[in-house]
Design an enzyme around this catalytic site. Structure first.
Site, PDB file in Angstrom:
ATOM      1  N   ARG A  60     -77.933 -27.752  -3.839  1.00 52.72           N
ATOM      2  CA  ARG A  60     -77.065 -28.643  -4.592  1.00 52.72           C
ATOM      3  C   ARG A  60     -77.753 -29.126  -5.859  1.00 52.72           C
ATOM      4  NH1 ARG A  60     -80.402 -31.627  -5.509  1.00 52.72           N
ATOM      5  NH2 ARG A  60     -81.335 -33.296  -4.272  1.00 52.72           N
ATOM      6  N   ASP A  69     -79.644 -42.542  -2.170  1.00 51.05           N
ATOM      7  CA  ASP A  69     -79.107 -42.245  -0.830  1.00 51.05           C
ATOM      8  C   ASP A  69     -79.899 -42.916   0.278  1.00 51.05           C
ATOM      9  OD1 ASP A  69     -81.262 -40.452  -1.125  1.00 51.05           O
ATOM     10  OD2 ASP A  69     -80.196 -38.726  -0.293  1.00 51.05           O
ATOM     11  N   SER A 163     -82.696 -28.664  -3.543  1.00 54.49           N
ATOM     12  CA  SER A 163     -82.508 -28.800  -2.097  1.00 54.49           C
ATOM     13  C   SER A 163     -82.551 -27.511  -1.310  1.00 54.49           C
ATOM     14  CB  SER A 163     -81.176 -29.488  -1.790  1.00 54.49           C
ATOM     15  OG  SER A 163     -81.306 -30.815  -2.046  1.00 54.49           O
ATOM     16  N   SER A 164     -83.510 -26.670  -1.651  1.00 48.92           N
ATOM     17  CA  SER A 164     -83.665 -25.463  -0.841  1.00 48.92           C
ATOM     18  C   SER A 164     -84.054 -25.850   0.587  1.00 48.92           C
ATOM     19  CB  SER A 164     -84.727 -24.555  -1.451  1.00 48.92           C
ATOM     20  OG  SER A 164     -85.942 -25.249  -1.573  1.00 48.92           O
ATOM     21  N   ASP A 208     -78.428 -34.400   0.521  1.00 45.46           N
ATOM     22  CA  ASP A 208     -78.532 -32.948   0.394  1.00 45.46           C
ATOM     23  C   ASP A 208     -77.792 -32.216   1.505  1.00 45.46           C
ATOM     24  OD1 ASP A 208     -80.132 -33.819  -1.561  1.00 45.46           O
ATOM     25  OD2 ASP A 208     -82.013 -33.179  -0.662  1.00 45.46           O
ATOM     26  N   LYS A 252     -91.990 -30.829  -1.933  1.00 44.67           N
ATOM     27  CA  LYS A 252     -92.097 -32.107  -1.242  1.00 44.67           C
ATOM     28  C   LYS A 252     -92.985 -31.992  -0.004  1.00 44.67           C
ATOM     29  CE  LYS A 252     -88.217 -34.365  -0.814  1.00 44.67           C
ATOM     30  NZ  LYS A 252     -87.395 -33.178  -0.983  1.00 44.67           N
TER      31      LYS A 252
END
Ligand code: NG1
Length: 483
Positions: A60, A69, A163-164, A208, A252
């Site tokens: 996304r 979020d 957002s893999s 995500d 991340k």
């Protein structure tokens, strides 16, 4: 479906009604070739398995609502037509054999148990395990989930803020569900996977997973939390969404994860201090205060009551009327993944809270503006969001600032970083007549000039064909393509 029959369908091309609701017509030949290659590789890897399913989960891009979020505040993302595909087959035992077509991701096996054992941080397998663990927690029976043979193939750039990671988690969950009798609705699955992904160590919100599961083709998605709700938003006609990859990887797993979790912690600390000042009990997130007070009053409170200078642990303890050790204990500051001496750390509560609350208000306004089709006004909100991400939340970097400046100077009406930041991509709203100009100027000035000089190794990656600048139509949310 029988793998050989599926291969015939894909290769001989006489049936594509299972793909047309999901992909654009022009994408079909490429999609079919990719699916056929995946099934063939699956057959090579697991020759004994005949019955397979195929699921997909897209990445996304976030138009507005960055780092809101996990404070329970809204976001406005859309799914990108880049996705994780998984071909899988059910096993009779409880083993999971996970393989990836990209040799960068080594094969791994594990057992489905009530408590899945996770590997060290940074392993791709942890995202797969997180989905198994999340669905196991959800089903509350240990015997529920089957063992699987799984082959993944993804084309979402990694560490790019697209957002893999969540796409991998969601694809795994969809694969599991495709082989079990259990039915979980997309909205519920998004919530379950948001919690599940925290097993990998990031204290993420639920944007995500929801975007990956609930998006509609050609539309953005306004997502609210507690309870999770999602509503499609039409995009302004005559404008394109352009994504530019800075080529600065923000995986991340290392420093970016620490910085991300650090921001989430500052938001929680700000909530505690503000709740105490406002005399509001039971607020765990800035979103709780936002719903109680409204954005304008909460912003006034933040601006008048919190110090400009960073707060020390002692300051925070004083505000809360407790000892510093109690703050450490309550917020899990000891033994945090950062490994820092927390007593020496300082927390920028005011700036962080200003960002989150003003950003949530930008999402509310932005969704209304977008529905009216006022792209210029929406672009201005995107620009304000980038400024706040840079100045208040400090998640930008020189590369993202340069990319957004270049896009604006050459005809984008809005440009901002997207995703967690610290690198990754920008998202730009560009009038279609300016698209070629923006693309060519960005390619020249950012990649061929700046990147070549400042990051020669990343320039080489760009040259070797990594996808860097692309406009797209929003993709459909994730689903099972072949059961
Ligand atoms: P990225 O790193 O772009 O996938 C992360 C979080 C989101 C959200 C954004 C910042 C995860 C899985 N994703 O996204 O929930 O907080 O940062 O808006 O932690």
């Amino acid at each position: 479906m029988d793998a050989e029959i599926l291969l015939k369908i894909l290769e001989e091309g006489y049936e594509d009604s299972f793909l047309t609701p999901v992909y654009e017509l022009k994408e079909l030949p490429g999609v079919k070739a990719r699916l056929a290659a995946l099934v063939r590789k699956f057959r090579g890897e697991f020759p004994e398995s005949r019955e397979v399913s195929i699921v997909r989960a897209p990445g996304r891009v976030n138009l507005l609502g960055e780092h809101t979020d996990y404070s329970g505040l809204p976001v406005l993302p859309m799914a990108v037509p880049r996705e994780v595909l998984c071909c899988s087959s059910r096993r009779r035992d409880k083993r999971v054999l996970a393989r990836n077509v990209d040799p960068k991701y080594p094969p791994f096996d594990f057992l489905v148990r009530r408590r899945v054992s996770f590997s060290e941080r940074g392993r791709w397998g942890n995202y797969v395990k997180a989905a198994f663990q999340g669905l196991t927690d959800h089903s509350s029976t240990s015997s529920g989930l089957p063992g699987l043979e799984m082959l993944f193939d993804g084309n979402i750039p990694t560490g790019a803020g697209l957002s893999s990671s969540s796409a991998l988690v969601v694809a795994t969950a969809l694969a599991i569900l495709s082989h079990s009798r259990k039915k979980v609705e997309s909205l519920e699955l998004a919530e379950v996977m948001a919690v599940a992904e925290r097993y990998v160590g990031t204290q993420g919100g639920g944007m995500d997973q929801a975007a990956s599961l609930l998006s509609e083709p050609g539309k953005a998605l306004k997502i609210d939390f507690f309870p999770l709700r999602a509503e499609s938003v039409d995009l302004a006609k005559g404008y394109s969404i352009l994504v530019c990859n800075s080529m600065v990887e923000a995986e991340k797993t290392g420093a970016a994860m620490q910085a991300y979790n650090g921001r989430a912690l500052e938001c929680k600390l700000a909530t505690a201090v503000l709740s105490r000042i406002a005399g509001i009990n039971g607020a765990g997130r800035l979103g709780d205060l936002y719903r109680e007070l409204g954005s304008a009053q909460l912003l006034r409170l933040i601006r008048s009551e919190l110090n400009e200078e960073p707060h020390s642990l002692e300051d925070i303890a004083r505000c809360l009327g407790v000892r510093p050790e109690e703050v450490s204990e309550r917020f899990g500051l000891q033994g945090t993944s950062t490994g820092e001496d927390i007593s020496k750390k300082s927390f920028r509560l005011k700036a962080r809270a200003v960002h989150v609350v003003s950003e949530a208000a930008r999402v509310e306004d932005g969704a209304i503006i977008m529905r009216k089709g006022d792209a210029d006004a929406f672009g201005a909100v995107m620009n304000a969001s980038h400024a706040s991400c840079r100045n208040n939340f400090e998640v930008s970097c020189p590369e993202l600032d340069l990319l957004t400046d270049l896009a604006r100077e050459n005809g984008a009406v809005g440009a901002r970083l997207t995703g967690a930041g610290f690198g990754g991509c920008t998202v730009n709203l560009v009038p279609q007549q300016n698209l070629d100009e923006v693309k060519s100027r960005v390619l020249e000035a950012y990649y061929e000039d700046f990147l070549k000089r400042a990051h020669p190794e990343r320039y080489e990656m760009y040259k070797s064909g990594t996808e860097t600048v692309f406009e797209f139509r929003a993709a459909a949310g994730g689903q099972c393509l072949v059961a």
